[in-house]
Design a protein around this motif. Sequence first.
Motif, mmCIF file in Angstrom:
data_model
loop_
_atom_site.group_PDB
_atom_site.id
_atom_site.type_symbol
_atom_site.label_atom_id
_atom_site.label_comp_id
_atom_site.label_asym_id
_atom_site.label_seq_id
_atom_site.Cartn_x
_atom_site.Cartn_y
_atom_site.Cartn_z
ATOM 1 N N VAL A 216 62.840 12.163 35.767
ATOM 2 C CA VAL A 216 61.858 11.955 34.688
ATOM 3 C C VAL A 216 60.516 12.571 35.078
ATOM 4 O O VAL A 216 59.871 13.262 34.281
ATOM 5 C CB VAL A 216 61.708 10.448 34.367
ATOM 6 C CG1 VAL A 216 60.505 10.213 33.472
ATOM 7 C CG2 VAL A 216 62.971 9.917 33.718
ATOM 8 N N ARG A 217 60.117 12.338 36.342
ATOM 9 C CA ARG A 217 58.838 12.906 36.786
ATOM 10 C C ARG A 217 58.886 14.433 36.751
ATOM 11 O O ARG A 217 57.935 15.098 36.349
ATOM 12 C CB ARG A 217 58.499 12.418 38.196
ATOM 13 C CG ARG A 217 57.830 11.034 38.175
ATOM 14 C CD ARG A 217 57.335 10.633 39.542
ATOM 15 N NE ARG A 217 58.433 10.438 40.484
ATOM 16 C CZ ARG A 217 58.541 11.076 41.642
ATOM 17 N NH1 ARG A 217 57.626 11.921 42.027
ATOM 18 N NH2 ARG A 217 59.573 10.847 42.434
ATOM 19 N N ALA A 218 60.019 14.963 37.152
ATOM 20 C CA ALA A 218 60.175 16.425 37.113
ATOM 21 C C ALA A 218 60.083 16.916 35.667
ATOM 22 O O ALA A 218 59.420 17.916 35.376
ATOM 23 C CB ALA A 218 61.512 16.816 37.725
ATOM 24 N N GLY A 219 60.716 16.145 34.775
ATOM 25 C CA GLY A 219 60.687 16.497 33.349
ATOM 26 C C GLY A 219 59.286 16.439 32.790
ATOM 27 O O GLY A 219 58.895 17.250 31.941
ATOM 28 N N MET A 220 58.513 15.451 33.262
ATOM 29 C CA MET A 220 57.125 15.337 32.788
ATOM 30 C C MET A 220 56.317 16.550 33.239
ATOM 31 O O MET A 220 55.438 17.025 32.532
ATOM 32 C CB MET A 220 56.472 14.054 33.334
ATOM 33 C CG MET A 220 56.924 12.796 32.623
ATOM 34 S SD MET A 220 56.418 11.300 33.502
ATOM 35 C CE MET A 220 54.731 11.138 32.977
ATOM 36 N N ARG A 223 59.369 20.259 31.649
ATOM 37 C CA ARG A 223 60.549 19.849 30.897
ATOM 38 C C ARG A 223 61.580 20.978 30.804
ATOM 39 O O ARG A 223 62.783 20.761 30.982
ATOM 40 C CB ARG A 223 60.081 19.442 29.504
ATOM 41 C CG ARG A 223 61.161 18.939 28.621
ATOM 42 C CD ARG A 223 60.584 18.665 27.232
ATOM 43 N NE ARG A 223 61.604 18.038 26.434
ATOM 44 C CZ ARG A 223 61.375 17.027 25.621
ATOM 45 N NH1 ARG A 223 60.174 16.514 25.522
ATOM 46 N NH2 ARG A 223 62.344 16.514 24.909
ATOM 47 N N GLU A 224 61.079 22.186 30.573
ATOM 48 C CA GLU A 224 61.971 23.315 30.333
ATOM 49 C C GLU A 224 62.836 23.621 31.558
ATOM 50 O O GLU A 224 64.056 23.792 31.461
ATOM 51 C CB GLU A 224 61.131 24.530 29.982
ATOM 52 C CG GLU A 224 61.754 25.381 28.897
ATOM 53 C CD GLU A 224 60.730 26.326 28.330
ATOM 54 O OE1 GLU A 224 60.884 27.531 28.521
ATOM 55 O OE2 GLU A 224 59.739 25.848 27.733
ATOM 56 N N THR A 225 62.195 23.670 32.713
ATOM 57 C CA THR A 225 62.929 23.998 33.935
ATOM 58 C C THR A 225 63.994 22.957 34.226
ATOM 59 O O THR A 225 65.119 23.282 34.602
ATOM 60 C CB THR A 225 61.939 24.101 35.126
ATOM 61 O OG1 THR A 225 60.879 24.937 34.730
ATOM 62 C CG2 THR A 225 62.614 24.649 36.356
ATOM 63 N N VAL A 226 63.620 21.688 34.055
ATOM 64 C CA VAL A 226 64.590 20.619 34.304
ATOM 65 C C VAL A 226 65.774 20.776 33.361
ATOM 66 O O VAL A 226 66.929 20.625 33.754
ATOM 67 C CB VAL A 226 63.921 19.242 34.138
ATOM 68 C CG1 VAL A 226 64.938 18.119 34.276
ATOM 69 C CG2 VAL A 226 62.816 19.047 35.153
ATOM 70 N N GLY A 227 65.486 21.126 32.117
ATOM 71 C CA GLY A 227 66.551 21.354 31.137
ATOM 72 C C GLY A 227 67.457 22.518 31.562
ATOM 73 O O GLY A 227 68.673 22.437 31.472
ATOM 74 N N LEU A 228 66.814 23.576 32.092
ATOM 75 C CA LEU A 228 67.583 24.750 32.509
ATOM 76 C C LEU A 228 68.514 24.434 33.679
ATOM 77 O O LEU A 228 69.519 25.095 33.892
ATOM 78 C CB LEU A 228 66.626 25.884 32.901
ATOM 79 C CG LEU A 228 65.906 26.558 31.724
ATOM 80 C CD1 LEU A 228 64.851 27.527 32.236
ATOM 81 C CD2 LEU A 228 66.891 27.287 30.816
ATOM 82 N N LEU A 229 68.149 23.396 34.436
ATOM 83 C CA LEU A 229 68.990 23.004 35.572
ATOM 84 C C LEU A 229 70.228 22.228 35.117
ATOM 85 O O LEU A 229 71.007 21.764 35.936
ATOM 86 C CB LEU A 229 68.177 22.150 36.560
ATOM 87 C CG LEU A 229 67.082 22.895 37.332
ATOM 88 C CD1 LEU A 229 66.239 21.917 38.120
ATOM 89 C CD2 LEU A 229 67.696 23.929 38.269
#
Lengths: 343, 453
Positions: A216-220, A223-229
């Motif tokens: 969640v913190r990474a997403g905050m 967001r885009e990069t976390v989604g790409l992972l």
Amino acid sequence: MDAIILQILNGLDKGSAYALIALGLTLIFGTLGVVNFAHGALFMIGAFCAVTLSRILSASHEVLVEGKTDFLGNPLKEDVPYVYDWFGESAGAAIIDWSVPLSILFAIPVMILVGVIMERGLIKHFYKRPHADQILVTFGLAIVLQEVIKYYFGANPIPTAAPEAFKGSFDFGAMIGLDPNTIIYPYWRLIYFCFAAIVIGCVFAFLQFTTFGMVVRAGMADRETVGLLGIDIDKRFTIMFGIAAAVAGLAGVMYVPINPPNYHMGMDFLVLSFVVVVVGGMGSLGGAVLAGFLLGILESFASMREVIDLIPGINQVIIYLVAIIVLLTRPRGLMGRKGVMEE
Amino acid sequence: MSKNFTRRGVLKTGAVAGAGLTLPTYLRAAGHEGFTNAPTGSTVTLGFNVPQTGPYADEGADELRAYELAVEHLNGEGDGGMLQTFSSKALDGTGILGKKVEYVTGDTQTKSDAARASAKSMIEKDGAIMITGGSSSGVAVAVQALCQEAGVMFMAGLTHSNDTTGKDRRANGFRHFFNSYMSGAALAPILVDQYGADRKAYHLTADYNWGYTTEEAVRSSTEALGWETVATVKTPLTQTDFSSYIAPVISSGADVLVLNHYGGNMVNSLTSAVQFGLRAQEVAGKKFEIVVPLYSELMARGAGENIAGILGSQNWDWKIENQLGSRYSGTNAFVKSFGEKYGFPPSQAAHTCYVQTLLYADAVQRAGSFAPCAVVEALEGFEFDGMGNGPTLYRAEDHQCFKDVLVVRGKENPENEFDLVEIVEVTPVDQVTYASDHPQFAGGALGTCNNGA
């Protein structure tokens, strides 16, 4: 000296409510990028969870009382709670007495559910819309929710007491060696402060020390990069919305014995909580908590008679005045991050 | 499209037509009868303007119940309620002047502008000949001024500020409810009797018109009997948590806290005061006391057990006839009608609204006309009885009712949710009567009555 300690104590419990509401607000903003004006309504719904459970536990049947009449002269009927029949009078009375703390267990699932329904049912459709649209729709939702509560519970405040053991107050002044009767503080407000500290601690620990929190913190942050992972960040953010709703709801549950709840209590807190979020820094969890307590304490000091005599009306504007000063000197708020709300 | 039909032309026509439409209908209506909204058919319409939304919605709902009951009784339905006990026998259950009574309702939202808008709509669109209601002095003053302009009667509901029949009094407006001065005058001797003459009071006052007049009234009456006022602090109307105002009270040296608060403010400030242990305190050997000058049963219910033992004043209480005898006749008749219809006893807000409707109808009946100036004349100086308050006078000089005032105390062990207060004493009308030019009511003039069109 005693007056200063007293107002700091007063500020702490007021600040606890601000901090809890603002924490949820900023969490939603930080994760979903939504300015949620219905967050005050979640605080109010939490309070009414306590009222509802208290009513469920006090559900009763009528028993005719021999030899007594009501105001119209008809035989008097007395309400006897079902819990008295099931558990005996003393155990039944204890269950009703403890209805507010018991409501915590009741409110957590209810609030998470309310939060998730709110996010999936309405707010997710507004993610890509401008903030103005989000504010309008969530504000509308807040009005709908409070009217629904008013329809079922009426407009009057509903007294819902703390357990007998926590009613009353203690002499804090005498405890720290000052003259007796100089600093009196109610037990329940102390409990409220401790409760708020625990909830805030739990939220921080959850975000800091769990894998879920890390994502969640990474997403905050991005967001885009976390989604790409390949991580389904939306689902996690929905859960965070539910958690934020539960935090606001718990703040409401425990607030009930401090002031009898009514349908517009959420609105009373909403604007101040927004100021708290802005002063703390949009999307900053630590900032929200810090600003919550800071503004709570400042508000308390500004309502002192000596201060009002010196600057009339200061009690009504202090929070906004401080907000202006903070934003002029630190435009991102006390602990705001670069890039948030700045695109 | 024709060449004559230009954009400018359309705008001009629209503006003229718009201006014509917005011209208040009361300036045009029923001119031939000589007064606004003169009833021409077999019915007459009354406008009940109460808070149906907002924080006072529950009080508004109780007022509306009372109005509906009054209409029933005026039309000869039900058991007649106070018509059986009212000293004037002009009303006979056939409506008003033979016309069946109908009503429309408006929502004041406890906001002056919304209240004016709903009153205006009832006058202009629905043809209401009399407006009544309210749960706030700000609203009452605003609507009273509107009715004066429009040429209809205003029979105030629950409004307690001195200004309604003081500096903001109007010829077309009448108030049955008591006021801040009367609360102060009734309470002070009892406070001194119960708590002693050597007391130091700390006032917390809601920061608006009603708060100021109540603070002034209680302060001047208690100071006249020896109390000292240590401090007066204004609290914002929007305040929800009063802890930071309550906490400094003890260290100020005060031994009495006067809460000039109403509604939600009262519930919250009283709750905070009790939570902070003020009532358990002793200051220089004296038990700390809290006073709430204006009691409201609905708000007392909101404050729950915190209200126990706290003194305040009321215009009326549903138990008064049973406890203090036939001087307060009418009470039981009203409680019976109301209780049988709705299942619980009426509040003082309901009582004053019910009585005002009957008083208006009676005045029209006696005057033989709905024309406001005739009604005003019939009400001015009118003495009546059997409406639950004992012998009462509608004083001509300021259109304020003068009657006994109740001093009540929150009940320690209520038997049910309606048994909230006990009557401590009734202050006779002589002790709460003041000159119409009393300084607390100065600066206003009734003006002349307005029949409107």
